[in-house]
Motif scaffolding. Structure first.
Motif, short mmCIF file in Angstrom:
data_model
loop_
_atom_site.label_atom_id
_atom_site.label_comp_id
_atom_site.label_asym_id
_atom_site.label_seq_id
_atom_site.Cartn_x
_atom_site.Cartn_y
_atom_site.Cartn_z
N ASP A 1 9.44 18.63 21.74
CA ASP A 1 8.61 17.67 22.49
C ASP A 1 7.98 16.62 21.57
O ASP A 1 7.12 15.86 21.97
CB ASP A 1 7.51 18.42 23.26
CG ASP A 1 6.70 19.33 22.35
OD1 ASP A 1 7.13 19.55 21.19
OD2 ASP A 1 5.65 19.83 22.78
N LYS A 2 8.42 16.61 20.30
CA LYS A 2 7.81 15.67 19.35
C LYS A 2 8.81 14.71 18.75
O LYS A 2 8.52 14.02 17.79
CB LYS A 2 7.18 16.48 18.20
CG LYS A 2 6.09 17.42 18.63
CD LYS A 2 5.74 18.39 17.53
CE LYS A 2 4.67 19.35 18.02
NZ LYS A 2 4.54 20.50 17.14
N VAL A 3 10.05 14.73 19.26
CA VAL A 3 11.12 13.97 18.61
C VAL A 3 11.45 12.70 19.39
O VAL A 3 11.35 12.67 20.62
CB VAL A 3 12.37 14.87 18.43
CG1 VAL A 3 12.81 15.48 19.72
CG2 VAL A 3 13.52 14.14 17.80
N ASN A 4 11.81 11.67 18.64
CA ASN A 4 12.34 10.47 19.27
C ASN A 4 13.50 9.95 18.41
O ASN A 4 13.74 10.48 17.32
CB ASN A 4 11.27 9.40 19.44
CG ASN A 4 11.51 8.60 20.73
OD1 ASN A 4 12.65 8.47 21.18
ND2 ASN A 4 10.44 8.09 21.32
N PHE A 5 14.18 8.94 18.91
CA PHE A 5 15.45 8.53 18.30
C PHE A 5 15.52 7.02 18.12
O PHE A 5 14.93 6.28 18.88
CB PHE A 5 16.61 9.00 19.18
CG PHE A 5 16.61 10.49 19.41
CD1 PHE A 5 17.35 11.33 18.61
CD2 PHE A 5 15.84 11.04 20.43
CE1 PHE A 5 17.34 12.71 18.81
CE2 PHE A 5 15.82 12.41 20.66
CZ PHE A 5 16.57 13.25 19.84
N ALA A 6 16.30 6.61 17.09
CA ALA A 6 16.48 5.17 16.85
C ALA A 6 17.80 4.93 16.14
O ALA A 6 18.48 5.88 15.76
CB ALA A 6 15.32 4.64 16.02
#
Lengths: 306, 476
Positions: free
Chosen positions: B332-337
């Motif tokens: 629940d703490k991850v994001n992407f780029a």
């Protein structure tokens, strides 16, 4: 006997055939399996070692006599891998003998919990190579691994055992020693328990030293088994593949690449099929030489004793 | 007696009618056809199996079953190659890394599909809809010609996974600004514009020891800033290093330039050495396992999911496990780029090595199996199926699918996928690729583990490639 004779005389042709050839017929399935699974592939790969052939190319194999053997034996990389293997075999077998011997001395005596402890000590050699390899890979892992965490508790820094050539070799050898010392222990223990107790009692009356008792009473009984352990473990250590591949993949770089790992790379990564077959036969030749050396020493001792 | 005779005649007539209907008409009997497919064991192929089991109905009316032989990634090439070269003809289809096309086409194992595309407007439409870089990488041999062999199974690119809770933490942002003089990127849009210079700062900034504070909490173990693939196995460093080399303006040996294209002086050019040194310089901010040469894509994935690293570069194929609560401590703490590029004169230069795989048909199939396999490929590459695949964590190479607004909503990394396709290149497709790769990986590994310098590694690679490629007539 009477029944057999009756059947042999009065049975049908087929029954008589089975009766007369019962022995060969009983072993024939095993022989067939042996031929299909072992002898035929051996002969096939031996033939292949005289051709120029790559399994991933459509090109027809070309007969090249001993060129593959010549190429392999003049390749400096092969000698480097033999060198690495020699280091592993020497240190590995020596440590297994020492640890196995000490364990055997421990388990020769009776003490409370001996059976349970013996079972625990024997467990590593019953595990699969994959399990041992995976276990030690995690054990040595510098971020999560137990070893690194333990060292870090003292030094404050993570411990990267597999980061150097010496460390990686030590890691592989330790894993193999952990796994196979119990095997040496079993053999030595079999020798130790076969020593008649009255010999020790006589030696005690003669006030013989510990070393003298060991050298003149114990050692002759375990010598043969010890040599057998050396032979088995040397052959196995020479072929060491699984643990190396699982723990270090031959790295860092190629510093822990044993000859068995190199054969795999040549066969299945470089796809030099016939060259890898030649290298495999050179490996087999070395193992046969080692075995004969062992047999030579055993026979010489037998002759001396007679 | 008379009655009996009449009854017999009626029975006979009935039986004849039944036989007749079976021979000349009546309902067609469907045939059971099993398509055995070799595939790497990971979420994109597992999802395909589930979807095929749940909803694939062959248009022919035959009972077609897809049976995937799931093989672990590290052994996949060896196992597939062993099966193909042994002549056992076990698989009717295979998921193949794009680099293997040459070896397995020249070996006579992968079937050319041009005639089927020419005869089928449906397949033509699929190929027109696919991103051209995917067609070039997954379908063509020789590379970038019009000889087609594969369909995309799962297109993949390298993207950034980052800990949004840390990068967007007020205290961390303030401390970063104070130390480096610019803002710590927080949103995916900000991360999309990151260059390697900033990555080095992330690596240094987020390196914390036991007892230090991170994101307002006291750490009970070491924490690391960055990680990317740097392992000895398979292609687990080349895929990242190639991107650095291309971004710096260097090149790997280019098969489309043979026989004039050289390895010596190209593979080990000053620019390539500089690029590899750049790659190596960032490894000092990574978890110590990098120094053992075993930090492959699986280790990077594990480190991230265990919450040991703030920022990684990884294939999209691992995204599902990173956001799965049962598998990831940071779900629940991850994001992407998008993957960073090299800042040159104020512009970010972007290149990366393409990932993902096509699936191919093998050459020993009957006409019926070929037809069914092609129908399966068409079903897989149909718009609704591709949408469903994407909604379950896969990727689509169809432009009509991955550009739609709903596609962006399926998964948090999807926004980074489409734009990344424009700057993807591929490694060699020639039959000798594995020999090139194995030797290159060994040399890269020696440099990563500090045994030799970047220049020594690239010099050794160039000499090996020159010798091998001259030997097979690819360099003159």
């Amino acid at each position: 006997m009477a029944v057999t004779t009756y059947h042999a005389e009065h049975g049908t042709l087929l029954e008589r055939f089975f009766e007369r050839n019962r022995g060969p017929l009983l072993v024939s399935p095993a022989l067939a399996v042996l031929f299909i699974m072992n002898i035929f592939p051996l002969l096939w790969s031996f033939g292949l070692s005289f051709y120029r052939y790559r399994a991933n190319r459509v090109k027809e194999p070309e007969f090249v006599w001993f060129k593959n053997y010549q190429k392999v034996l003049t390749d400096p990389v092969v000698w480097e891998r033999f060198q690495t293997t020699a280091i592993v075999v020497t240190v590995d077998v020596l440590l297994q003998l020492v640890v196995g011997f000490l364990l055997a001395l421990l388990f020769e005596k009776t003490f409370p919990g001996r059976r349970v402890l013996l079972m625990l000590v024997l467990t590593p050699m019953m595990l699969s190579f994959v399990a041992v390899g995976a276990f030690f890979r995690y054990y040595y892992e510098p971020t999560f691994g137990l070893l690194s965490q333990a060292v870090k508790a003292v030094t404050g820094e993570p411990f990267i055992l597999l980061g150097s050539e010496v460390g990686a070799l030590a890691g592989i050898i330790f894993a193999d020693v952990w796994m196979w010392s119990p095997f040496v222990m079993l053999l030595v223990l079999a020798g130790l328990v076969s020593v008649p107790k009255h010999l020790y009692e006589a030696a005690e009356i003669d006030r013989a030293s510990w070393w003298r008792r060991f050298w003149t009473i114990t050692f002759p009984y375990i010598r043969g088994l010890l040599l057998l352990a050396i032979l088995f473990r040397t052959i196995e250590a020479f072929k060491l593949f699984d643990i190396v591949f699982l723990i270090t993949e031959g790295g860092p770089g190629t510093s822990t690449e044993t000859i068995a790992v190199y054969v795999y790379r040549v066969a299945f990564q470089y796809f030099k099929t016939s060259q890898s077959a030649a290298l495999g036969y050179i490996l087999l030749f070395v193992v046969i030489v080692l075995t004969n050396l062992y047999l030579f020493f055993v026979r010489r001792r037998d002759v001396e004793e007679q | 007696m008379r009655l009996m005779t009449t009854g017999k005649a009626a029975l006979l007539a009935g039986a004849m009618a039944l036989v007749g209907s079976a021979m000349w008409g009546g309902p067609a009997k469907s045939e059971e056809i099993i398509i055995n497919m070799a595939a790497p064991d990971w979420p994109p192929t597992r999802i395909m199996q589930d979807m095929a089991n749940a909803s694939y109905k062959a248009p022919s009316g035959n009972d077609v079953k897809l049976v995937i032989d799931f093989i672990p990634w590290p052994d996949y090439y060896t196992r597939l190659a062993a099966s193909l070269t042994s002549g056992e003809e076990k698989y009717q289809m295979a998921v193949s890394d794009s680099q293997w096309l040459g070896a397995n086409i020249e070996g006579g194992y992968y079937m050319k599909i041009n005639e089927f595309i020419d005869a089928d407007p449906g397949l033509q439409a699929v190929f027109e809809d696919l991103h051209p870089n995917l067609v070039a990488s997954y379908s063509t041999y020789p590379h970038r010609t019009e000889n087609y062999y594969g369909f995309p199974q799962m297109p993949d690119v390298l993207v950034v996974y980052y800990r949004q809770d840390l990068f967007c933490h007020e205290g961390e942002m303030a401390a970063f600004k104070e130390k480096y003089g610019y803002d710590l990127p927080c949103s995916p849009e900000e991360h999309n514009e990151v260059h390697w210079g900033q990555v080095a700062d992330f690596g240094e900034f987020f390196r914390r020891g036991t007892g230090d504070s991170l994101g307002g909490e006291t750490l009970n173990d070491d924490f690391y800033g960055i990680a990317y693939q740097a392992g000895k196995g398979y292609d687990f460093s080349s895929m990242q290093i190639n991107g650095f080399i291309w971004q710096h303006g260097g090149s790997i040996w280019d098969e489309t330039m043979e026989p004039e294209g050289q390895a010596l002086g190209v593979v080990n050019s000053d620019v390539a050495v500089q690029a590899f040194e750049h790659y190596l310089s960032l490894t000092e901010h990574m978890p110590p396992v990098v120094q053992t040469g075993t930090m492959d894509i699986f280790k990077v994935d594990e480190l991230f999911r265990e919450g040991k690293v703030a920022w990684i570069i990884q294939w999209i194929g691992f995204g599902e496990s990173a956001i799965a609560p049962e598998l990831s401590k940071v779900h629940d703490k991850v994001n992407f780029a998008r993957m960073p590029g090299l800042l040159v004169d104020g512009e970010i230069v972007r290149w990366s090595n393409i990932g993902g795989q096509p699936f191919v048909l093998t050459t020993w199939n009957s006409d019926t199996v070929i037809k069914e396999a092609l129908d399966f490929c068409k079903w897989w590459l149909s718009t609704p199926v591709q949408h469903e695949f994407a909604s379950r964590g896969g990727q689509s190479g169809l432009q009509s699918v991955y550009t739609t607004p709903e596609y962006m909503e399926y998964r948090p990394w999807n926004h980074a996928f489409g734009p990344s396709l424009d700057w993807q290149r591929d490694v060699w497709h020639i039959p000798e690729f594995f020999e090139l790769l194995v030797q290159q990986q060994e040399e890269f590994d020696k440099a990563i583990t500090g045994q030799i310098s970047a220049k020594e590694a690239l010099d050794n690679i160039a000499v090996f490639q020159d010798e091998l490629l001259r030997d097979v007539g690819r360099i003159e």
